[in-house]
Design an enzyme around this catalytic site. Structure first.
Site, PDB file in Angstrom:
ATOM      1  N   HIS A  44      30.203  39.703  84.448  1.00 61.06           N
ATOM      2  CA  HIS A  44      30.932  38.777  83.505  1.00 61.06           C
ATOM      3  C   HIS A  44      30.670  37.330  83.739  1.00 61.06           C
ATOM      4  CE1 HIS A  44      33.793  42.367  83.467  1.00 61.06           C
ATOM      5  NE2 HIS A  44      33.662  42.207  82.178  1.00 61.06           N
ATOM      6  N   SER A 196      30.317  47.179  87.012  1.00 61.47           N
ATOM      7  CA  SER A 196      31.216  47.751  85.674  1.00 61.47           C
ATOM      8  C   SER A 196      32.639  47.751  86.112  1.00 61.47           C
ATOM      9  CB  SER A 196      30.828  49.359  85.392  1.00 61.47           C
ATOM     10  OG  SER A 196      32.021  49.819  84.596  1.00 61.47           O
TER      11      SER A 196
END
Ligand code: PAF
Length: 295
Positions: A44, A196
């Protein structure tokens, strides 16, 4: 709107978000957005960093979207770490965070949803009924709230990026239709495991075993680079690598066209998406790699 100790401005309602965006636009700023479900990692952060190179106003949304989880999936236990998310976002260069409640996103419940046909019908769409309906619906609402010029997504969720591109192409809503979709490379751990939020579910043993996804993709990519043209041979190679791990259940391991995620013949297409999905214990993991055929 409240400034936080990390100096990222938090907007909790669509009205607050719009006010911030209108103010930024009146100052000549452009808007980059990164939709997320929180529990952020360096994947991210890499999206935020690129957004901050291109836009002065960078907003990440944090919303664990109930409509994209199936009844037996992990909505309740999905990791939530807003405090550390804010630190990651600030360090990566976000200026704003959109942090809506479920009521704010679905004020009259889930009265209408968006269904994208075609690319939603295979792979994750086949294994997780209604998942992409939830994704398309919430992404449209997030774009209507954040009004971005450009939205950033990771290639790790390749099929999701195709669904969102189809959503934008099909939308008659200007806030959605005008958004440029940018997909950035998957960020991996040192041993190849794709980052993840769900990796935190893995036990130490499963965490080690999870590297098999990357190894399966790399061995398939090497086969293709060496000239293999048979889809079935490449898929067998991935299945063979994955099946060496005892605790692992294979959902799919396929070599498909990177745009349609289908490959009806044994002849590999020119631009191939190698896609794998497995269950390790109770954790579902997906990964993919894009490969150009050398022929
Ligand atoms: O990729 C995710 O985190 C989610 O699917 C998204 C795009 C934020 C929609 O909830």
């Amino acid at each position: 709107m409240s400034p936080t100790p990390t100096s990222v401005v938090i907007c909790r309602t669509v009205a607050e978000m719009h006010q911030a965006v209108f103010q930024a636009r009146s100052n000549g700023h452009t808007i980059g957005c990164i939709p997320t479900m929180g529990s952020l990692h360096q994947g991210h952060a890499s999206l935020v960093r690129v957004a901050a190179e291109r836009h002065n106003f960078v907003v990440a949304s944090i919303f664990v979207n109930p409509t994209q989880f199936g009844p037996s999936e992990d909505f309740e236990r999905y990791p939530r770490n807003v405090k550390s998310d804010l630190v990651i976002l600030q360090q990566a260069g976000a200026t704003h965070v959109f942090l809506p409640s479920i009521q704010e996103m679905y004020p009259v419940g889930v009265a209408s949803t968006i269904h994208i046909t075609g690319v939603t019908e295979v792979l994750e769409g086949a294994s997780r009924p209604n998942h992409f309906e939830g994704v398309a619906t919430v992404v449209a609402r997030l774009f209507q709230a954040m009004l971005p010029d450009e939205a950033f997504f990771g290639q790790k969720d390749l099929q999701q990026t195709l669904v969102i591109k189809a959503l934008v192409a099909a939308s008659s809503d200007n806030a959605v239709a005008r958004t440029k979709i940018t997909v950035l490379p998957t960020v991996r751990e040192h041993d190849g495991l794709a980052m993840s939020s769900r990796n935190v579910y893995l036990s130490a043993e499963h965490r080690q075993q999870a590297t098999v996804l990357y190894r399966a993709l790399v061995s398939a990519r090497n086969m293709i680079s060496a000239g293999e043209t048979s889809r079935i041979a490449v898929e067998q190679e991935m299945l063979g690598t994955l099946s060496k791990v005892g605790d692992l259940t294979i959902d799919y391991a396929v070599a498909v066209d990177a745009d349609t995620l289908r490959c009806p013949t044994d002849d590999l297409p020119h631009t191939i998406a190698l896609c794998v999905a497995v269950r390790l214990g109770n954790t579902r993991l997906i990964d993919n790699m894009l490969v150009e055929h050398p022929r």
